[in-house]
Write an enzyme that holds these catalytic residues in place. Structure first.
Site, mmCIF file in Angstrom:
data_model
loop_
_atom_site.group_PDB
_atom_site.id
_atom_site.type_symbol
_atom_site.label_atom_id
_atom_site.label_comp_id
_atom_site.label_asym_id
_atom_site.label_seq_id
_atom_site.Cartn_x
_atom_site.Cartn_y
_atom_site.Cartn_z
ATOM 1 N N ASP A 147 0.800 -1.220 0.000
ATOM 2 C CA ASP A 147 0.000 0.000 0.000
ATOM 3 C C ASP A 147 0.838 1.279 0.000
ATOM 4 O OD1 ASP A 147 -2.231 1.640 0.204
ATOM 5 O OD2 ASP A 147 -2.334 1.471 2.389
ATOM 6 N N ASN A 389 6.806 -6.757 7.349
ATOM 7 C CA ASN A 389 5.513 -6.166 7.641
ATOM 8 C C ASN A 389 4.404 -7.022 7.047
ATOM 9 O OD1 ASN A 389 3.728 -3.844 8.505
ATOM 10 N ND2 ASN A 389 3.203 -4.001 6.333
ATOM 11 N N GLU A 390 3.489 -7.424 7.900
ATOM 12 C CA GLU A 390 2.279 -8.127 7.495
ATOM 13 C C GLU A 390 2.498 -9.254 6.496
ATOM 14 O OE1 GLU A 390 -0.864 -5.359 6.567
ATOM 15 O OE2 GLU A 390 -1.062 -4.882 8.684
ATOM 16 N N ASN A 444 -0.716 -4.951 13.873
ATOM 17 C CA ASN A 444 -1.345 -3.882 13.089
ATOM 18 C C ASN A 444 -2.844 -4.145 13.128
ATOM 19 O OD1 ASN A 444 1.293 -3.261 12.484
ATOM 20 N ND2 ASN A 444 1.184 -3.823 10.322
ATOM 21 N N TYR A 446 -7.033 -2.720 12.943
ATOM 22 C CA TYR A 446 -7.949 -1.687 12.445
ATOM 23 C C TYR A 446 -9.387 -1.963 12.865
ATOM 24 C CZ TYR A 446 -3.977 -0.043 9.727
ATOM 25 O OH TYR A 446 -2.771 0.468 9.360
ATOM 26 N N TYR A 450 -11.448 -1.305 9.164
ATOM 27 C CA TYR A 450 -11.642 -2.382 8.190
ATOM 28 C C TYR A 450 -12.662 -3.410 8.691
ATOM 29 C CZ TYR A 450 -7.658 -0.579 5.544
ATOM 30 O OH TYR A 450 -6.814 0.212 4.808
ATOM 31 N N GLU A 483 0.472 -0.466 14.147
ATOM 32 C CA GLU A 483 -0.423 0.285 13.258
ATOM 33 C C GLU A 483 -1.818 0.275 13.850
ATOM 34 O OE1 GLU A 483 -0.578 -0.909 9.111
ATOM 35 O OE2 GLU A 483 1.598 -1.002 8.976
ATOM 36 N N TRP A 529 -0.951 4.587 12.559
ATOM 37 C CA TRP A 529 -0.790 4.552 11.100
ATOM 38 C C TRP A 529 -1.609 5.697 10.553
ATOM 39 C CZ3 TRP A 529 2.832 2.413 8.485
ATOM 40 C CH2 TRP A 529 2.740 2.400 7.087
ATOM 41 N N LYS A 548 -4.597 8.144 6.195
ATOM 42 C CA LYS A 548 -4.645 7.840 7.632
ATOM 43 C C LYS A 548 -3.701 8.715 8.451
ATOM 44 C CE LYS A 548 -6.339 3.130 7.104
ATOM 45 N NZ LYS A 548 -6.069 2.911 5.670
HETATM 46 C C1 GCB Z 1 -1.579 -2.114 6.722
HETATM 47 C C2 GCB Z 1 -0.253 -2.004 6.048
HETATM 48 C C3 GCB Z 1 0.025 -0.588 5.572
HETATM 49 C C4 GCB Z 1 -1.237 0.019 4.991
HETATM 50 C C5 GCB Z 1 -2.305 0.053 6.053
HETATM 51 C C6 GCB Z 1 -3.623 0.630 5.545
HETATM 52 O O1 GCB Z 1 -1.868 -3.023 7.447
HETATM 53 O O2 GCB Z 1 0.800 -2.471 6.830
HETATM 54 O O3 GCB Z 1 1.062 -0.633 4.647
HETATM 55 O O4 GCB Z 1 -1.008 1.274 4.450
HETATM 56 O O5 GCB Z 1 -2.557 -1.230 6.504
HETATM 57 O O6 GCB Z 1 -3.828 1.824 5.623
HETATM 58 O O7 GCB Z 1 -4.432 -0.141 5.058
#
Ligand code: GCB
Length: 584
Positions: A147, A389-390, A444, A446, A450, A483, A529, A548
């Site tokens: 991303d 990462n992820e 990470n 959300y 999400y 994040e 993030w 974000k």
């Molecule tokens: C994540 C990723 C990051 C993205 C973020 C997002 O989990 O590690 O690279 O930018 O989510 O905003 O979706």
């Protein structure tokens, strides 16, 4: 690897400036180095060009330079560089975010010389980051499997570094701290057999405080209160003349993970800060020292004490700033996109993707671990390595992929820093196959974005439930968020504060997260993030990029900044958990 500096025995020539540039078989234009090419040129096709980028620059070699060893050093070239001098191939480097240098004596002559760098911005399933590469009728494309926009070019400075024939190649610093004293050890690499070395340690006033590595009444490097000693290393001839000299600044601090705590200098540290990107208008991902200084100052203004180099090694210049300013850094490799068919929304199933059969990034991954640790090993600011990462760690094969990489990092780092990776929501505790490798669980998450969008009550319950499950399974591993955040368009307001994308919702979302963080003794840090809005590829979830940020891409604060400033300036670097839980 040493950072290029001018010393009594070394010269440095910066080749930054305007270079000649062209896409393969197209006409020449001008380009500024360092910088991404993408936003310097104009038009969709040019900005999104995939293939070879040809950079050229003439430079001058003087007679006396030829008596020494001339190195051509690149801070980074994204992603592959083929370097030619006077039309002869000098060397190749893969990996867009770490430095490399070549000895070029063989290739240069007195007077004008022509440097040509053929840069490829191609990414595929063997490279890091991982890209989806296609070539239809000669039309090459890279669809980012991550991303952020695939900025490319010569991103960091290019320098001629003139070293004496016999010289110091590297300095590895380790130490032990015992109450008020420290014993520092230096492993100095040179190109001389049985080198005669003199090493002195100087304090910040340039007073010699030690010649045998022992520092009494040592002043420790502390978060936001850095202290840097200088190791002056001299390579001597048999009759005691200085042949080469290099001074490496270094801080002294200890790092340890114990009983759910992250200890710096024996005290429990709380991370407050950011995932960031090297990203700005026009410069793209090119080194911008003005931006770096202003970002550090904005982070300090907010009360932050740390950042993660998401999702690739940042410039050496940024690392040196962090070391000087006392910013605590989680240093991440370029391993991002390790998930077949990545999507923006983090939704979807990880079953049947076969990521670990499809991708072939082992070699690139080992290389970036080696080069990152080689470059950053002496920085006190680096307190933990993030191996990826992820990655798709819920899929079979993840443990087998990561186990040797963690082993490699632990073997290479003589300071024995903790290791981790940033875990994705799709790999919760009962699914993630690689978390046992981590010293700290970096998540990470959300909730409320999400998943459970607009229902922060449910989001809070789910999040708490997940965190407690992690803690049950790994009772001794501290947990932090590397994040969490929501897309927020600066200037969008709504009296209904649950309205996604509004500045009001961003605040509500953060408050919900913070209440959960503050209730858990094992929770050791919050890195939002993102620090600022940044450019991505096109996507229905992306409005001119990822929004974000706490700051806009121009670095103006959104409403959330005040909220975070109020919170973070009240959170001490040390002992926060003890304090906040006592209050309850
Ligand atoms: C994540 C990723 C990051 C993205 C973020 C997002 O989990 O590690 O690279 O930018 O989510 O905003 O979706």
């Amino acid at each position: 690897m040493l950072y290029p500096l001018q010393t009594k025995t070394r010269d440095l020539i910066d080749l930054s400036g305007i270079w000649k540039f062209n896409f393969e078989n197209e006409k020449e234009e001008m380009i500024a180095v360092p910088g991404s090419f993408n936003d310097q040129v104009v038009g969709h096709d040019k900005k999104n060009y995939v293939g070879n980028l040809i950079y050229q620059k003439d430079f001058l070699i003087k007679e006396e330079m030829l008596l020494n060893e001339i190195f051509l050093r690149f801070g980074s070239v994204t992603h592959v560089a083929k370097v030619y001098i006077n039309n002869e191939l000098v060397g190749t480097h893969k990996g867009g975010f770490t430095p490399f240098e070549f000895n070029i004596n063989k290739y240069v002559k007195e007077g004008e010389n022509r440097l040509k760098v053929i840069v490829s911005n191609k990414l595929d399933y063997t490279s890091l980051p991982v890209g989806n590469y296609s070539n239809e009728n000669g039309q090459e494309k890279v669809d980012e499997n991550f991303d952020f926009f695939n900025y490319a070019g010569i991103h960091r400075p290019v320098k001629l570094w003139i070293k004496p024939k016999q010289h110091i190649d590297d300095i590895v610093i380790t130490y032990e701290v015992n109450k008020n004293n420290a014993k520092v050890s230096f492993d100095v690499k040179t190109n001389v057999e049985n080198p005669k070395l003199k090493i002195s340690i100087l304090d910040e006033k340039n007073t010699v405080v030690s010649t045998d590595g022992v520092i009494t009444n040592v002043r420790l490097w502390e978060p936001l209160n850095a202290y840097l000693y200088k190791a002056k290393v001299e390579l001597l001839s048999n009759d005691g003349k200085v042949i080469d000299e290099y001074t490496e600044e270094f801080g002294i601090r200890t790092v340890e993970v114990r009983d759910n705590k992250f200890l710096i200098n024996g005290k429990s540290f709380y991370f407050k800060g950011f995932g960031r990107h090297e990203d700005s208008y026009i410069h793209g991902r090119g080194l911008d020292e003005v931006l770096n200084v202003s970002d550090i100052n904005r982070m300090k203004w907010l009360g932050a004490n740390s950042f993660r180099t998401s999702h690739y090694p940042y410039s050496e210049e940024m690392m040196r700033l962090a070391d000087r300013e006392g910013f605590v850094v989680i240093d991440e490799t370029t391993a991002v996109g390790l998930m077949a068919n990545f999507g923006f929304d983090l939704i979807g199933t990880t079953e049947k993707k076969n990521t670990w059969e499809k991708i072939n990034t082992k070699e690139a991954h080992e290389q970036v671990i080696r080069e990152l640790i080689d470059r950053d090993k002496n920085y006190a600011c680096v307190v933990m390595w993030s191996i990826a990462n992820e990655p798709s760690t819920a899929e079979k094969g993840a443990y087998e992929y990561f186990e040797p990489l963690f082993k490699l990092a632990r073997k290479l780092d003589k300071q024995k820093r903790p290791c981790t990776f940033a875990n994705i929501m799709l790999a919760p505790v009962n699914k993630c196959l690689a978390s046992s490798l981590c010293d700290v669980l970096c998540l990470n998450r959300y909730y409320g974005w999400y998943v459970n969008l607009g229902d922060l009550k449910v989001a809070r319950e789910k999040m708490l439930e997940e965190l407690n499950l992690w803690h049950e399974k790994y009772p001794n591993k501290p947990i932090m968020f590397t994040e969490y955040g929501v897309d927020t368009i600066a200037g969008i307001h709504d009296i209904d504060e649950m309205t996604p994308f509004s500045e009001e919702f961003q605040i509500e979302y953060y408050k919900m997260n913070e209440e959960v963080f503050d209730s858990l003794s094992y929770f050791i840090g919050e890195q939002t993030w993102n620090y600022a809005d940044f450019q991505t590829k096109y996507g229905l979830f992306r409005v001119q990029g990822n929004k974000k940020g706490i700051f806009t891409r121009e670095r103006n604060p959104k409403s959330i900044a005040k909220h975070l400033k109020n919170r973070w300036t009240m959170i001490p670097n040390y002992g926060y958990k003890e304090l906040v839980l006592e209050k309850k």
